[in-house]
Design a protein around this motif. Structure first.
Motif, PDB file in Angstrom:
ATOM      1  N   VAL A 111       0.842  -1.203   0.000  1.00  0.00           N
ATOM      2  CA  VAL A 111       0.000   0.000   0.000  1.00  0.00           C
ATOM      3  C   VAL A 111       0.879   1.255   0.000  1.00  0.00           C
ATOM      4  O   VAL A 111       0.639   2.207  -0.755  1.00  0.00           O
ATOM      5  N   ALA A 112       1.920   1.253   0.822  1.00  0.00           N
ATOM      6  CA  ALA A 112       2.816   2.413   0.887  1.00  0.00           C
ATOM      7  C   ALA A 112       3.500   2.654  -0.464  1.00  0.00           C
ATOM      8  O   ALA A 112       3.669   3.793  -0.901  1.00  0.00           O
ATOM      9  N   TYR A 113       3.850   1.564  -1.122  1.00  0.00           N
ATOM     10  CA  TYR A 113       4.510   1.706  -2.419  1.00  0.00           C
ATOM     11  C   TYR A 113       3.618   2.448  -3.406  1.00  0.00           C
ATOM     12  O   TYR A 113       4.058   3.365  -4.105  1.00  0.00           O
ATOM     13  N   TYR A 114       2.343   2.077  -3.458  1.00  0.00           N
ATOM     14  CA  TYR A 114       1.463   2.738  -4.422  1.00  0.00           C
ATOM     15  C   TYR A 114       1.187   4.193  -4.034  1.00  0.00           C
ATOM     16  O   TYR A 114       0.945   5.034  -4.899  1.00  0.00           O
ATOM     17  N   GLY A 115       1.266   4.491  -2.742  1.00  0.00           N
ATOM     18  CA  GLY A 115       1.217   5.893  -2.338  1.00  0.00           C
ATOM     19  C   GLY A 115       2.378   6.669  -2.953  1.00  0.00           C
ATOM     20  O   GLY A 115       2.203   7.760  -3.512  1.00  0.00           O
TER      21      GLY A 115
ATOM     22  N   ALA B 122      -3.608  -9.505  -1.516  1.00  0.00           N
ATOM     23  CA  ALA B 122      -4.910  -9.966  -1.053  1.00  0.00           C
ATOM     24  C   ALA B 122      -5.977  -8.982  -1.517  1.00  0.00           C
ATOM     25  O   ALA B 122      -5.682  -7.804  -1.767  1.00  0.00           O
ATOM     26  N   PRO B 123      -7.239  -9.420  -1.628  1.00  0.00           N
ATOM     27  CA  PRO B 123      -8.316  -8.498  -1.994  1.00  0.00           C
ATOM     28  C   PRO B 123      -8.334  -7.271  -1.066  1.00  0.00           C
ATOM     29  O   PRO B 123      -8.563  -6.150  -1.518  1.00  0.00           O
ATOM     30  N   SER B 124      -8.055  -7.475   0.213  1.00  0.00           N
ATOM     31  CA  SER B 124      -8.084  -6.350   1.156  1.00  0.00           C
ATOM     32  C   SER B 124      -7.010  -5.312   0.823  1.00  0.00           C
ATOM     33  O   SER B 124      -7.191  -4.121   1.061  1.00  0.00           O
ATOM     34  N   VAL B 125      -5.923  -5.740   0.280  1.00  0.00           N
ATOM     35  CA  VAL B 125      -4.847  -4.815  -0.095  1.00  0.00           C
ATOM     36  C   VAL B 125      -5.245  -4.011  -1.335  1.00  0.00           C
ATOM     37  O   VAL B 125      -5.050  -2.793  -1.406  1.00  0.00           O
TER      38      VAL B 125
ATOM     39  N   VAL C 281      -7.420   1.039  -3.745  1.00  0.00           N
ATOM     40  CA  VAL C 281      -8.526   1.681  -4.465  1.00  0.00           C
ATOM     41  C   VAL C 281      -9.155   2.780  -3.593  1.00  0.00           C
ATOM     42  O   VAL C 281      -9.495   3.862  -4.073  1.00  0.00           O
ATOM     43  N   ARG C 282      -9.265   2.501  -2.295  1.00  0.00           N
ATOM     44  CA  ARG C 282      -9.898   3.475  -1.394  1.00  0.00           C
ATOM     45  C   ARG C 282      -9.047   4.720  -1.196  1.00  0.00           C
ATOM     46  O   ARG C 282      -9.567   5.830  -1.143  1.00  0.00           O
ATOM     47  N   THR C 283      -7.751   4.521  -1.069  1.00  0.00           N
ATOM     48  CA  THR C 283      -6.914   5.667  -0.705  1.00  0.00           C
ATOM     49  C   THR C 283      -6.365   6.414  -1.916  1.00  0.00           C
ATOM     50  O   THR C 283      -5.931   7.547  -1.777  1.00  0.00           O
ATOM     51  N   LEU C 284      -6.413   5.800  -3.088  1.00  0.00           N
ATOM     52  CA  LEU C 284      -5.786   6.428  -4.254  1.00  0.00           C
ATOM     53  C   LEU C 284      -6.811   6.570  -5.382  1.00  0.00           C
ATOM     54  O   LEU C 284      -7.011   5.640  -6.180  1.00  0.00           O
TER      55      LEU C 284
ATOM     56  N   ASP D 160     -21.368  -1.836  -2.294  1.00  0.00           N
ATOM     57  CA  ASP D 160     -20.974  -0.428  -2.084  1.00  0.00           C
ATOM     58  C   ASP D 160     -19.932  -0.246  -0.989  1.00  0.00           C
ATOM     59  O   ASP D 160     -19.830   0.820  -0.381  1.00  0.00           O
ATOM     60  N   GLU D 161     -19.171  -1.269  -0.752  1.00  0.00           N
ATOM     61  CA  GLU D 161     -18.071  -1.135   0.204  1.00  0.00           C
ATOM     62  C   GLU D 161     -16.824  -0.599  -0.477  1.00  0.00           C
ATOM     63  O   GLU D 161     -15.855  -0.263   0.179  1.00  0.00           O
ATOM     64  N   LEU D 162     -16.857  -0.597  -1.788  1.00  0.00           N
ATOM     65  CA  LEU D 162     -15.659  -0.215  -2.535  1.00  0.00           C
ATOM     66  C   LEU D 162     -16.100   0.454  -3.836  1.00  0.00           C
ATOM     67  O   LEU D 162     -17.033  -0.019  -4.500  1.00  0.00           O
ATOM     68  N   ARG D 163     -15.443   1.550  -4.154  1.00  0.00           N
ATOM     69  CA  ARG D 163     -15.638   2.238  -5.418  1.00  0.00           C
ATOM     70  C   ARG D 163     -15.432   1.274  -6.585  1.00  0.00           C
ATOM     71  O   ARG D 163     -14.483   0.503  -6.583  1.00  0.00           O
ATOM     72  N   ARG D 164     -16.315   1.355  -7.590  1.00  0.00           N
ATOM     73  CA  ARG D 164     -16.168   0.456  -8.733  1.00  0.00           C
ATOM     74  C   ARG D 164     -15.032   0.921  -9.640  1.00  0.00           C
ATOM     75  O   ARG D 164     -14.976   2.080 -10.035  1.00  0.00           O
ATOM     76  N   ILE D 165     -14.109   0.028  -9.944  1.00  0.00           N
ATOM     77  CA  ILE D 165     -13.091   0.326 -10.948  1.00  0.00           C
ATOM     78  C   ILE D 165     -13.215  -0.698 -12.059  1.00  0.00           C
ATOM     79  O   ILE D 165     -13.917  -1.702 -11.928  1.00  0.00           O
ATOM     80  N   SER D 166     -12.540  -0.418 -13.135  1.00  0.00           N
ATOM     81  CA  SER D 166     -12.508  -1.362 -14.245  1.00  0.00           C
ATOM     82  C   SER D 166     -11.603  -2.540 -13.879  1.00  0.00           C
ATOM     83  O   SER D 166     -10.568  -2.359 -13.228  1.00  0.00           O
ATOM     84  N   ILE D 167     -11.997  -3.738 -14.285  1.00  0.00           N
ATOM     85  CA  ILE D 167     -11.126  -4.908 -14.113  1.00  0.00           C
ATOM     86  C   ILE D 167     -10.967  -5.596 -15.454  1.00  0.00           C
ATOM     87  O   ILE D 167     -11.948  -6.089 -16.026  1.00  0.00           O
TER      88      ILE D 167
END
Lengths: 310, 310, 310, 310
Positions: free
Chosen positions: C121-125, C151-154, C159-162, C189-196
Motif C-alpha cells: 500500500v505504501a509503495y502505491y502511495g 490480497a483483496p483487502s490490499v 482503491v480506497r486511498t488512491l 458499495d463497500e468499494l468504489r467500482r473500478i474497471s477490471i
C-alpha cells in the motif's frame, strides 16, 4: 586511464551517491566524498552499485554522477561502474558511455531470473557480447540480493571462457569455503588467477584475507578499517589486523543491517564531513532517535578502543 | 511443570541435538549438554528447533530426545518444543505428546507458502485449533529462513486474537524497528504485553535489550555471553553489557554464518565438553583445517579479551 | 486524448514490440501491427508491458516506440503505457513523457522487494506521488511474475486511498475467487467500482467474464478470441462465448507457456502479417522445428473448429 | 511385486487421499477409488504425492493408507510412493516401510534449499544412500512447486551416476524443450533410456507424447482422458488423440488451477462415485456456488463434445 586487470588489489570503496536534503543529486558533495575516501587510502572506487542507490537515478543523473567522480579523481585511482540492467540494450548504452568517459571497468550482477548453472554461464556470454571484449568486467556474486547462487564450478567456467572477467566481487555470505575453493583451483593452475575483492561491509574481511582475497570492495563508513586490515595482512601482521577489525566490528555489524544499513552509513559519512546531507531517495527508512543513539554510543566506544590498540 | 506465559525472560538456549560419530542419537550426551547449559545460567530450553536438526530426526527419535531432556531437567527450567510441521495432523500429534511429557509450551514458525497478511493470521488460527487453547505457543518470526515477513500489525493481530500466544521469538534480521514498534504498542496499552526473546545468535542482543527484549532465545556456543549481557542490562550496566558482548562478537559473528554455522557451534560445544561428538547428520558441511584454525584463534583472542574486561 | 477512467472495458491488447531480424526497433511494423490489432476490434492498447519486451529497450527506443503507436492510432482508442521502474526518478521521467505524448494512463506492477500488505500500500502511495494525481493508473496484479501476492483487502485499500487508481489488471492465476471478492465488495458499495481487465493470455476469460470482469488486457495472437468472448458475454450469449473460447483454447494454452510463449506469439503474428519479423531481442528462446510443427497443426485444427461453430 | 524399471509406461494416476466429511482418513473410499481408477485403464498408481495431501497425514496414517491401496490392488499394477521428506532419517524409515509392504518404487522431489547444479546432484546421491541401491526411484522435476530448476544436464548427470533412477516425472511447465533435449541425448546413446511420465494435469500431454513421453503421471479427475490420449498416440492416431484431449481441455485447465485445483478434483471424483466425500484437510479452499456452477457447465459441454467425436 588504465583498464582494470587481474592484479587489482586493496580497497575499492563502494561509494554512496550524495543527495541534497530535497533529494536532488549533490554534485558538490560528490567532490568532497571523493576526497574523503582518497584521504583514507582507498585504491579504487566502485560507483552505481546497489548500495549506491543506482536504480534511483535517471539515466541522465547516472551519467553526470559518473562524469563528476571521474573528473575529480582525474585518473589517480581506477573506477569500476555498476552497469547491471534488466536488458542488454540499456547495459550496452551505459557501458559504452562510462568506458568512453574513463572508467576502468564495469561490474555486472546476475538477474534473479537465472535458475541453472548453464543459464548463468550463458548470461555472462551475452554480457561480454554486449559490453565488448575490450571492456574488463567484475563478476558480482551477491546471492542474498540477487537470489542467484553461483557454485565455484560456475565461476570457474565464466573465468575460463571469458578472458575479460578480471575480478570477482565475492559477496556470498560469507562464502569462505567458496573463496578457498577458487583460490585452490588457481594455485593448482587449474584456473587463471583473477582478482578477488570481498564485500558484506567487511564483516568477514580477516578470514577472507587469510584465504586469499586481494582486498575489499565494500562501503563501510570507516574505510580506514578495510584499509588497515588489508595493509596489516600484507605486512604479515595477523594480530594487528584482527585488533583493527575487532575495534570496528560492533559498528560494522550494525551498519550491515538490511533495511536501515544505508541510512546509517550516510549518517556517519555526513557526521564525518564526507557529504553534506544524509538524505536517501525514496523508498528509504528514516533513522529514529534510538538508532542514532546506538550509532553515537558505538562510535564513542570505537574511538576508545582504537586508542587502546594504538 | 508450569506452563510458559508472557512473563518468560532470560536466556532460553536453543539446544543442539547430539549425535554419535556414526550419526545415532546420543542420549548420554544429551544429559551432559543439559547440565552444561544449566551451569552457564540459562533460564529455559528450546528443543527441536531448526538449528537443532529437528527435521533430521524420525518421529520416534524426536520423542525420545524430548523425553530425555525433560527427565534430566526434572522441572528445574521450562522447555519449549518446536512443533512446526508441514501438516496439522503431525503438529497435533507431536504437540500433544510433548505437552503430556511436561513441555512448558510449543513454538511454531509459519510455512513458506503463506503470502499475505490475512493468510498468516489465518494460519495461526488453525495452529491454535490444532494444539488446543491450553497450549501456550511461541510465535517464531524468522524471515531469513521461512521467507515469510510479518509486519508489526500482523504480529499484533495474532497477539490480539489468540490469547495462547505468550511469546514472540524475534529473529528478523535484526528487525530493531519492529521490536520497537511492538513494544511501543504495548506501552501505549494498544496491545497485550507478551514476552519477546531474540535470536540471530545474539548478534544484536545489546540493541534488542535496549529496545525492550526480555532476553534471548538462541544457541551461541558460549551461553554465558547471552546470560551476561541480559543480566548486565537488568542491572542497568549498559557499558558492562557491551563489554561482554564485544568480547564475544568476533566468534558469535563467525558462528552465525549460514552454512557452516551449526558445525562450528557443535565443534565448540564438543571442545567445551558439552557433547561427545561434533557430528551432524547429513546433509551437513564438514569443517576444514582453515575453519578450525580460525575458530581456535578467535577463542584464544576471546579469552584474552575476557581477562582484560574482568 | 481522453484519460483512462473506471468505465474502461473491452479488449486492451498487450502489444508486442516489433524488431527487425537484426534486432533493431521496427517502426514500420509498428504501424502495421497497430492496424492489425484495430481491425480485430480491440478497444485499447497496452504497450511497454512485460510481454512487450519493454526492459530490452533503451529509454530513447521506448519513447520513440510510444510516439509511433500514438501517432498511428491518432486518438482512435486509448493507450496505457507500462512505466514500472526500479526507481521513482525513472518512473517519473517516463510517465511524464508518455502522458505528455498522449497516453491515456500508465500501468505499474509492484517490485518483488515488497513483502507485507503495508509495504504494498505504501509503495502505491509513492507511485501516485511520483506520477501525479492527474495521471490515471492501472494496478497490475501479476504474482507469477512479480512474486508479490496482493490480497483483496490490499487491492481494496489501494482503491480506497488512491482515487487515480482506475483499473485493476487482474493476472493472478487465475484468482477467480479474488475477482469475485472484489466485485462483491463493489456491489455491496463497500468499494468504489473500478474497471477490471484480465490477463493470462485469456486462459480463464469465460469464468472471469461471468464473475464481473469488464474485458481482457492480454496479448494472445488471435485478439478476435478475446473480442469474440467479451462481446458474446455482453450480448448474454454464454454458450456462444464458450464455443469461441474452446476453439482457440489449445493454441492459447500453448502460447501461454513460460519460456517460448512470446516467441510463439510473434511467430503467429508474423504469419498473420501483423509484423515483418518474429525476432525477439536476447535473451530469447528460439523456436524449434517441433515447436513450429505443433503451432501449425493447432492452427489448422483451430480453423476447422471455427468453421464448425460458424 | 515387480519393481519399477525404465520400461514403465502408460498412465500412473496420482491418487487422491480420501477423507470423511469430518476429516478422518477414509479407508473404505480408498478401496472404491482404487477400483474406479483401475476401471478407467490406469497402468499404475502414485500415492502420497504432493497433490495427494501427503503432508497432511501423520506417519501412522500414511502407512495405513499405503497398505490399504496395496492390499486392494493386490499386485495388479505397480505403485509408486512419494517419500520426499525434510530429513533423510524419515525418508529412510518411510521408504523401507513401503518397499517392504510391496511398493514398486519411490518418488523424491528436491527440497527448495538446493541452489546449484552440484547441490542437486549431491542430494540425489544422498537419497540413494538413504533408500538403498535396490529401491528404484522416480526423479520428480516440478519447479513450480519446489522452486528447484533442473537443467537437462543435471538430470542427465543423475541418470548417469545413479542406476536406480528409472523414471523422470516431468512436470516443468511445460518444459517441452527439456523433454526433447533428454530424448535426443537418449536417442544419440549419450544417455541411458529411462521412463518419462508427464504431469501438470495432462495440460500438455499431446505435445509431450509427440516428443517421446512414455505416458502420464498425473491426477485429472477423468483418467480416461490421459488413457485415451496415450493409447491413441501408441496407435499412431495423432488426430484422434487431439480430439480426445481438446474435449477435456476446458475442464482440465480449470482443475489445474493452483489453489482450488484439488478441491475441484475431489468434487468431480465424488460426483463420479470414486470417493464418498470431497473433503480436504485444512488448510484448504472451499468451493463456492460459482465454482461448482462452472464445473457443472463444463462437464455438460464436455459430454456433448465427447459424443460428437464418438
Amino acid at each position: 586511464m588504465a583498464k582494470l586487470d587481474e592484479t587489482a588489489a586493496g580497497v575499492y570503496i563502494i561509494a554512496v551517491t550524495p543527495f541534497t536534503d530535497s533529494g536532488a543529486l549533490d554534485l558538490d558533495s560528490t567532490d568532497r566524498m571523493v576526497d574523503f575516501y582518497l584521504e583514507r587510502g582507498v585504491t579504487g572506487f566502485t560507483i552505481l552499485g546497489m548500495m549506491g542507490e543506482a536504480p534511483k537515478l535517471t539515466l541522465a543523473e547516472s551519467r553526470s554522477f559518473v562524469k563528476r567522480v571521474l573528473n575529480r579523481l582525474d585518473g589517480r585511482v581506477p573506477v569500476v561502474v555498476g552497469v547491471s540492467s534488466p536488458g542488454f540494450a540499456s547495459m550496452s548504452e551505459l557501458s559504452s558511455a562510462v568506458m568512453d568517459a574513463g572508467a576502468a571497468g564495469v561490474m555486472v550482477a546476475p538477474p534473479g531470473t537465472l535458475k541453472t548453472d548453464d543459464q548463468i554461464v550463458a548470461y555472462y556470454g551475452n554480457v561480454v557480447e554486449t559490453i565488448g571484449l575490450g571492456t574488463p568486467f567484475v563478476l558480482q556474486d551477491f546471492p542474498q540480493s540477487t537470489n542467484v547462487v553461483m557454485a565455484p564450478s560456475v565461476i570457474a567456467k565464466i573465468v575460463r571462457t571469458l578472458p575479460s572477467c578480471v575480478m570477482l566481487k565475492h559477496e556470498d555470505w560469507p562464502g569462505l569455503s567458496k573463496l578457498s575453493a577458487l583460490r585452490d583451483m588457481m594455485s593448482r593452475d587449474e584456473l587463471r588467477r583473477i582478482s578477488i575483492l570481498v564485500g558484506n561491509g567487511g564483516l568477514f574481511l580477516p578470514e577472507e584475507m587469510e584465504r586469499g582475497a586481494d582486498g575489499a570492495m565494500t562501503g563501510f563508513a570507516y574505510p580506514e578499517m578495510m584499509v588497515g586490515v588489508v595493509n596489516a595482512y600484507r605486512a604479515g601482521q595477523r594480530d594487528r589486523a584482527r585488533d583493527i577489525f575487532d575495534a570496528y566490528l560492533p559498528l560494522a555489524r550494525y551498519e550491515q543491517q538490511p533495511g536501515p544499513g544505508l541510512a546509517i552509513r550516510k549518517y556517519v559519512l555526513q557526521k564525518r564531513g564526507a557529504i553534506a546531507s544524509a538524505a536517501l531517495r525514496k523508498p528509504a527508512p528514516k533513522l529514529t532517535a534510538a538508532d542514532i543513539d546506538e550509532v553515537e554510543r558505538m562510535i564513542a566506544r570505537q574511538e576508545l578502543r582504537l586508542k587502546e590498540i594504538g
